[in-house]
Scaffold this active site. Structure first.
Site, PDB file in Angstrom:
ATOM      1  N   ASP A  76       0.974  -1.146   0.054  1.00 26.93           N
ATOM      2  CA  ASP A  76       0.015  -0.095   0.068  1.00 26.93           C
ATOM      3  C   ASP A  76       0.801   1.327  -0.096  1.00 26.93           C
ATOM      4  OD1 ASP A  76       0.654  -0.860   2.635  1.00 26.93           O
ATOM      5  OD2 ASP A  76      -0.678   0.773   3.531  1.00 26.93           O
ATOM      6  N   GLU A 131      -0.091  -1.225   5.534  1.00 27.81           N
ATOM      7  CA  GLU A 131       0.832  -0.839   6.487  1.00 27.81           C
ATOM      8  C   GLU A 131       0.826   0.569   6.890  1.00 27.81           C
ATOM      9  OE1 GLU A 131       4.906   0.848   7.707  1.00 27.81           O
ATOM     10  OE2 GLU A 131       3.683   1.177   5.839  1.00 27.81           O
TER      11      GLU A 131
END
Length: 358
Positions: A76, A131
């Site tokens: 991400d 994350e």
């Protein structure tokens, strides 16, 4: 190279592979398209077994080597800031959201997964989601809870951007709300009330006077920080407030446990109501472990302390020594001007290849 529905070409140049990954938007909680492409590409490699949980993908070799290394990175990015699609300039700099944090590192992982069919250590490649947002969504944390056997290893490298150096361990982090109370009143008759915001002045004074520690562990120096990051209080422009809260973030050295760190913060704000809102442990550098020492020697640059919290702490909690290492400048992470030098991606690929094939 095709970053769309045609799939990822893992045989392409690692710089072009980075661009392909960047051009697939993968803002936190929206990683499925990229996870699908990564899974598809890895399942095409016969020397790997592949598992998936949500938008986390794990691929492993099974060569019977005496040591297993985990290479991990998150899929991400933070929200796009008008910096997609990627752009490669004439100086060999690739621009775009996620270039540094951390699709350059992901590209190195994927390139190694495709090309190292007989490495000198068994390898586990972990690509995980979410994350960049609250820990409750973190894909690596989910794997730790649901599939710890997928993460088994003797040493781990988190491919976060480090400028090409080895960053050992990480700081711990916690947040508290330091609260005051007063008495609500009309501001025209303020003497009838007690101003909770004014009562926060000693909190700020203690923060301003606080001298943070600098702690040396295994030759690495971890600087701490204790800072106000938010103040909440007030009801209206003509009301004496009866509540106020200062949110304080403590970045602490990994020589302290979370409980130790909280006790230190409570000591700083003795006499005030201190409420813990968030906490995550640090990770010791673990550079004395033979695998870590061999890795540092292979990279060839002096290691440094990680001045942030990263998911190495999750590996540390599993008893797996872990370090941060990846191409890209960490100071460019989350910026509109995020970029990475393609030469740095090649260098990371070269050094890891040498370490895993020597």
């Amino acid at each position: 190279m095709d970053s769309g529905l045609g799939g990822l070409d893992l045989t392409t140049d690692v710089g072009a592979l980075t661009a392909a990954l960047v051009d697939v938007p993968s803002v936190s909680r929206e990683e499925k398209a990229l996870a699908d492409l990564v899974e598809q590409a890895l399942r095409g490699l016969p020397h790997l077994s592949v598992d998936r949980d949500g938008d986390a993908v794990v691929a492993r070799t099974h060569l019977g080597r005496p040591e297993r290394v985990v290479l991990a990175g998150h899929l991400d990015t933070v929200p796009v800031a008008d910096n997609l699609p990627s752009r490669l300039d004439a100086d060999g700099v690739l621009w775009g959201c996620g270039t540094s944090d951390m699709k350059a590192g992901l590209a190195v992982q994927l390139a190694l997964a495709a090309r190292l069919t007989a490495p000198n250590r068994d390898l586990t490649y972990v690509f995980y989601d979410a994350e960049e947002i609250a820990a409750e969504y973190n894909g690596l944390g989910r794997l730790v809870e649901r599939h710890p056997d997928w993460l088994t290893g003797d040493f781990a490298v988190l491919m976060e951007p480090t400028g090409g150096r080895v960053d050992g361990g990480c700081q711990g982090t916690l947040r508290v709300r330091v609260q005051t109370t007063g008495k609500r009143a009309h501001s025209a008759r303020s003497w009838l009330g007690e101003n909770a915001i004014h009562k926060a002045a000693p909190i700020l004074a203690r923060l301003a006077g606080y001298e943070p520690r600098r702690v040396e562990i295994d030759g690495l120096v971890y600087p701490e920080g204790l800072n106000a990051v938010m103040i909440e209080g007030g009801h209206a422009g003509n009301v004496i407030p009866d509540t106020c809260a200062v949110t304080v973030n403590y970045r602490f050295s990994p020589d302290q446990s979370e409980a130790d760190a909280l006790e230190r913060v409570r000591g700083v704000f003795e006499g005030f109501d201190v409420v813990l809102t968030d906490s995550a442990p640090g990770a010791l550098p673990g550079l004395s472990h033979p695998a870590a020492a061999a890795f540092v020697a292979a990279i060839g640059t002096p290691p440094a302390a990680k001045e942030a919290w990263t998911d190495v702490a999750r590996f540390s909690a599993l008893g797996i020594p872990a370090v941060n290492y990846g191409p890209g400048d960490p100071t460019l992470a989350h910026t509109r001007e995020e970029h990475v030098e393609v030469a740095a991606i090649h260098e990371a690929e070269r050094r890891l290849t040498a370490w895993l094939t020597a």
